[in-house]
Structures are given as C-alpha cells and as structure tokens.
Design an enzyme around this catalytic site. Structure first.
Site, PDB file in Angstrom:
ATOM      1  N   TRP A   1       0.812  -1.222   0.000  1.00 34.98           N
ATOM      2  CA  TRP A   1       0.000   0.000   0.000  1.00 34.98           C
ATOM      3  C   TRP A   1       0.836   1.258   0.000  1.00 34.98           C
ATOM      4  CZ3 TRP A   1      -4.337  -0.127  -2.166  1.00 34.98           C
ATOM      5  CH2 TRP A   1      -5.128  -1.285  -2.104  1.00 34.98           C
TER       6      TRP A   1
ATOM      7  N   LYS B   1     -13.060  -0.917   6.621  1.00 36.66           N
ATOM      8  CA  LYS B   1     -12.459  -1.901   7.534  1.00 36.66           C
ATOM      9  C   LYS B   1     -12.971  -1.645   8.955  1.00 36.66           C
ATOM     10  CE  LYS B   1      -8.719  -1.539   4.328  1.00 36.66           C
ATOM     11  NZ  LYS B   1      -8.774  -2.783   3.557  1.00 36.66           N
TER      12      LYS B   1
ATOM     13  N   ASP C   1      -1.479   6.874   6.252  1.00 31.76           N
ATOM     14  CA  ASP C   1      -2.576   6.101   5.679  1.00 31.76           C
ATOM     15  C   ASP C   1      -2.997   5.061   6.717  1.00 31.76           C
ATOM     16  OD1 ASP C   1      -4.279   4.358   4.438  1.00 31.76           O
ATOM     17  OD2 ASP C   1      -2.893   3.792   2.823  1.00 31.76           O
TER      18      ASP C   1
HETATM   19  C1  LIG Z   1      -3.542   0.506   3.847  1.00 32.09           C
HETATM   20  C2  LIG Z   1      -4.473   0.694   2.699  1.00 32.09           C
HETATM   21  N1  LIG Z   1      -4.397   1.841   1.982  1.00 32.09           N
HETATM   22  C3  LIG Z   1      -5.203   2.061   0.936  1.00 32.09           C
HETATM   23  C4  LIG Z   1      -6.145   1.136   0.536  1.00 32.09           C
HETATM   24  C5  LIG Z   1      -7.012   1.431  -0.672  1.00 32.09           C
HETATM   25  O1  LIG Z   1      -8.286   1.722  -0.232  1.00 32.09           O
HETATM   26  P1  LIG Z   1      -9.450   2.098  -1.272  1.00 32.09           P
HETATM   27  O2  LIG Z   1      -9.846   0.823  -1.928  1.00 32.09           O
HETATM   28  O3  LIG Z   1     -10.506   2.670  -0.361  1.00 32.09           O
HETATM   29  O4  LIG Z   1      -8.924   3.090  -2.231  1.00 32.09           O
HETATM   30  C6  LIG Z   1      -6.263  -0.063   1.246  1.00 32.09           C
HETATM   31  C7  LIG Z   1      -7.268  -1.067   0.843  1.00 32.09           C
HETATM   32  O5  LIG Z   1      -7.342  -2.161   1.324  1.00 32.09           O
HETATM   33  C8  LIG Z   1      -5.401  -0.286   2.341  1.00 32.09           C
HETATM   34  O6  LIG Z   1      -5.479  -1.417   3.052  1.00 32.09           O
END
Ligand SMILES: Cc1ncc(COP(=O)(O)O)c(C=O)c1O
Length: 372
Positions: free
Chosen positions: A113, A207, A183
């Site tokens: 991520w 989540k 994040d």
């Molecule tokens: C740590 C993290 N950042 C970003 C995201 C991306 O999220 P989104 O699908 O809401 O863009 C996720 C998705 O699982 C994630 O776990």
C-alpha cells in the site's frame, strides 16, 4: 441449520468473517441498521431515501464528527472530513494539497500500500523515498535512525499498517517540523493516538469504520490551505472543509453506518478498549502459528506483526486450498490471502469478537493435527 449471525452476542452456530475489507461490521450496528432501514427515526422514510441537506441527515453528520472528535480528542485546529474516492483518492489529494512547488515529498515504503501511495503521488508531484523495507523483504519496518534526510520535504507519508504484508509500525515517526501524513486505512480506531503528532491522517472506511464509499480525513487546518492553484475545487481540502464534505451528493448510507460504528466504539469503552481487544485477538492467532512447529509460518519481525491483518503460509503449499475449503465449511470465511501474495490472511478488525480469534486458532490446531 443455517450458519448465521443471530444476535449481537454471537449465538451458536456462527459464521466468522476474516475479510480484509469490505470487512465485518459490529453485529449490534447491523441489527440497528436492519431495524431502522424502512423507517428512520419515525420519519416514515429510509435514510437511503433522505436528502443529504435535510436536518435529519445533518444530525447524523454532526454526531459522527462529534463522536470521532471525542474518541481521538481531535483539537479544534484540525478539520474532520468524510470524502469520496476511497483511500486511493487520498493518495492523490495528499500530494496535490500538501506538496510545495520545488520541494520534494517524502515517502516511506513498507509494502504494497505504501508502494501504491508512492506511485499515485509520483503521477502529480516529485517523490523521494527516504526509507524502504525492500532490503528486509517487507518483513520488517526500517528503523527511524536509518532513514534518509527529509528535513526539507513538504511532508512525510507512511503506512502505519500494511494490510497485505501484515506489518504494523510499533512507533510513530518523529518528523520535527515536517508534517506527518499517515494512511491508517487498516488500523484506524484501533488505539488512541496523539493527533498533534500528525499533519494529516486518512483511512478508507471499509475496515474499521463502516461500509465502502468514504474516506475519513483528519487534517490540520493550516495544511489544507496549501493546495497548488491548479488543484480542482473538488479535490481541494479547503473547499471540502468549507462545504462540510458535501461539494456534491455524498454516500449518505455509508456515512450513517459510520456514525453508528463510532457510537458503538464509544459504548464499548473507546479506543483503549479497541486496543486491548486487538492485542488479545491477535495474540491468540499468532500463538497458534508459533506453536505449530512450523506447520504454519508468519515471517514478519515479531516486533512489528500487525494486530489487524495476519498473513500466514502452510508448510506445504498444496495444503492451502484444502485449508481454505475446510475453513469455509466450518464457517470461517474469507481467509484467502491477497492475490498479490497468496497464502492465508486473517483480518481481525474491531468488530471481530474474541471468539472469532479462538475459533480460528482452534480450527488451525485441528487442521494441523489431521494433516501434519
Ligand atoms: C492501507 C491501505 N491503503 C489504501 C487502501 C485502498 O483503499 P481504497 O480501496 O478505499 O482506495 C487499502 C485497501 O485495502 C489499504 O489497506
């Protein structure tokens, strides 16, 4: 008999949901949604059918922000936003709003991520990666003392919990005057935080916060003023703050459920209670892995093993499909690892009762006994 969640206390038999997201929600929240679905607060209307600018919906929005502010003790000079586009749009909005002309942005790369956040930011601004877990094969977190200098950067971005690799920082990086951006998609609401250590925190909802459709943003107000002139209004924090996150029609149902989840967290004892439960749940599953004599493996540095997402492998890959099949039959759902890494992954978010960790650990021991 069908396996179903039949009460807020999880009667037997039950299904446990280990999805990394969209993830399980607290049973009392789901029951409240069900009870109110056709008639919200005696209005005769569903909340799904209610205008976002009505006083009824306005109360939901106010209460959600108030509960969030109480939970984290958010200072007044920080704004709280609920924005569309998920966490991924925040990858871009952070860079477009917080970067300064001619100044690099700094990122820490600890896995899937953070790499996504870096790639997205690079599309719009220059990025300097100041530390990377690559040399540790993304099984650990680079020590703060080993990071490259970022004292002139516009901000420092990191991912406190890597949802796929199962790594969680065991410290908040010291950044002096450089704004720290986190994040927190997969660890929001899982422990108290000193908000003042951060310039901006964001988290996709699906989540620990609610269903999909929104991202929570907590941003220091002065940082929201920095956006480059060419930034479109819809993507400017300043404009979203001015419009109460409603520059256009928001996903009202998601916002409503987030409000119920925030109230539930407060009723349960707040973020200290969430932190205690997260530690207890994850300990049970890590113990099952570590006591298996190598039948199950989790190679993450024990100091930074995630409390939220526990990936593991079986000692023989061919057993993984069997494990997942039999777990599903036993009511242990959505345990397959992310497609990028395979294996098994148990996500244990706030809504997961301790019984869900115990059920998984018990199943793992039984499976190892029969297949070892
Ligand atoms: C740590 C993290 N950042 C970003 C995201 C991306 O999220 P989104 O699908 O809401 O863009 C996720 C998705 O699982 C994630 O776990």
């Amino acid at each position: 008999m069908s396996k179903a969640r039949v009460s807020g206390t999880w009667d037997e038999p039950v299904v446990f949901n280990y999805s990394a997201g969209p993830a399980m929600l607290p049973a009392p929240v789901m029951q409240r949604v069900q009870a109110e679905l056709l008639d919200y607060a005696g209005s005769g209307l569903s909340i799904m059918e209610t205008g976002h600018r009505t006083s009824g919906f306005g109360e939901i929005v106010e209460r959600a922000e108030r509960d969030l502010r109480v939970l984290y003790d958010v200072p007044e000079d920080y704004a709280v936003l609920f924005l569309q586009g998920g966490a991924s749009l925040q990858f871009l909005m952070v860079a477009m709003n917080l970067a300064r002309p001619g100044v690099p942005t700094a990122y820490v790369d600890t896995g899937y991520w953070s790499a996504k956040a870096i790639a997205a930011a690079r599309e719009v601004r220059p990025v300097k990666v100041v530390a990377s877990g690559a040399a540790l094969h993304y099984r650990g977190v680079p020590q703060r003392s080993q990071w490259a200098d970022f004292s002139t950067a516009a901000y420092l971005h990191y991912t406190p919990n890597e949802t796929i690799h199962g790594i969680e920082f065991d410290y908040i990086p010291e950044t002096d005057d450089v704004a720290l951006v986190a994040d927190m998609s997969s660890c929001i609401l899982s422990r108290p935080l000193p908000i003042r250590r951060f310039g901006l925190i964001y988290a996709g909802a699906q989540k620990n916060l609610g269903p999909t459709g929104l991202a929570l943003v907590i941003v220091r107000r002065d940082l929201a003023e920095r956006a480059a002139a060419e930034t479109p209004a819809l993507l400017r924090y300043r404009d979203q703050i001015g419009a109460g996150s409603m520059l256009n029609t928001p996903p009202t149902f998601t916002w409503y459920v987030i409000g119920l989840v925030l109230a539930w967290v407060r009723e349960q004892g707040g973020l200290e209670a969430m932190a205690r439960r997260a530690a207890a749940r994850s300990r049970i599953v890590y113990e099952a892995i570590d006591a298996s004599g190598g039948f199950y493996r989790n190679a993450i540095d024990p100091a930074v093993r995630s409390r939220m997402n526990i990936p593991f492998q079986l000692h023989e890959e061919r057993l993984e499909a069997k494990f997942l099949r039999e777990a599903e039959t036993a009511g242990l759902k959505q345990l397959a690892g992310h497609r990028a890494v395979g294996g098994v992954r148990a996500s244990l978010y706030n809504a997961m009762p301790l019984a869900g960790a115990e059920a998984l650990a018990g199943f793992m021991r039984e499976f190892a006994r029969h297949n070892g």
